[in-house]
Write a protein that holds these residues in place. Structure first.
Motif: not given
Length: 233
Positions: A23-25, A53-61, A67-81
């Motif tokens: 989990m990440l706040g 809640n979301n997945a950051g932006v392309d070059d931050f968070g 970007h490095k494909k370290q995440i295989k699954k995202m459980i999120s609410s909003y990812v539009g950025e």
């Protein structure tokens, strides 16, 4: 005296391994645990399931982990950025579980409180409800949602003490507050770490019993996703 202080982010993340659920706040880029995210990138941990809640932006968070494909699954609410998130999701490289924002928060709070599941009307009649138990309460249909099961919760606070008590500032309280104590191990990074007994008990948002490790971070960039300015004529 209880002391949950660790010396740095490397010590804080000891035990984090490939294929764990974390989990990440944060909300948008507000109150994200920047130091811990950067260290996860540096450790090259892979196969992560990230609850945020979301997945950051392309070059931050969290965008850095994507970007490095370290995440295989995202459980999120909003990812539009995040354009990279969109690309990986549409190409099938990334497993995505979109969750109504209130449900996401309640699944965290339920885990924090030791409640295994709850009923909510959000998502009934949509693909969110597929495969889930449904019941009627007071004439309205609800679906059962299970609490999250995470290995680590990583949160960011404005101030904390060595016993793990946390104070959030403004809207950085967001998902950080309900994620603290909602996993097997909770890590808190804070902008200012003070000795135990220093904080006014009436100002504490999260008690130290919810935190396993705490450290003082540094070099917070505190970006925002979009800035809108208006020129006065």
């Amino acid at each position: 005296m209880i002391n949950r202080k660790v010396n740095n982010v490397k010590e804080a993340l000891e035990g984090v391994e490939d294929n764990m659920t974390i989990m990440l706040g944060g909300f948008g880029l507000c109150g994200i645990p920047e130091n811990c995210i950067n260290e996860l990138v540096a450790k090259n941990i892979s196969g992560l399931t990230c609850i945020s809640n979301n997945a950051g932006v392309d070059d931050f968070g969290l965008g850095l982990l994507l970007h490095k494909k370290q995440i295989k699954k995202m459980i999120s609410s909003y990812v539009g950025e995040n354009a990279e998130f969109e690309r990986q999701m549409l190409s099938g490289e990334l497993d995505v579980e979109l969750t109504p924002q209130g449900t996401l928060a309640e699944k965290c709070r339920a885990a924090q409180a030791g409640i295994p599941a709850f009923f909510t009307p959000a998502g009934y009649g949509t693909e969110v409800a597929e495969g889930k138990e449904a019941r009627e309460f007071n004439g309205k249909m609800h679906i059962m949602e299970e609490a999250f099961k995470a290995d680590f919760a990583i949160v960011k606070a404005w101030k904390g003490d060595e016993a793990g008590n946390l104070i959030f500032k403004g809207t950085a309280r967001n998902f950080n507050a309900c994620m603290a104590g909602a996993a097997k191990i909770t890590i808190a990074e804070v902008e200012e770490l003070v000795p135990a007994g220093t904080l006014d008990p009436n100002t504490i948002h999260i008690p130290g019993i919810m935190v396993n490790r705490i450290f003082q971070g540094d070099k917070y960039e505190k970006r925002i996703e979009q800035r809108t300015v208006r020129i006065r004529k």
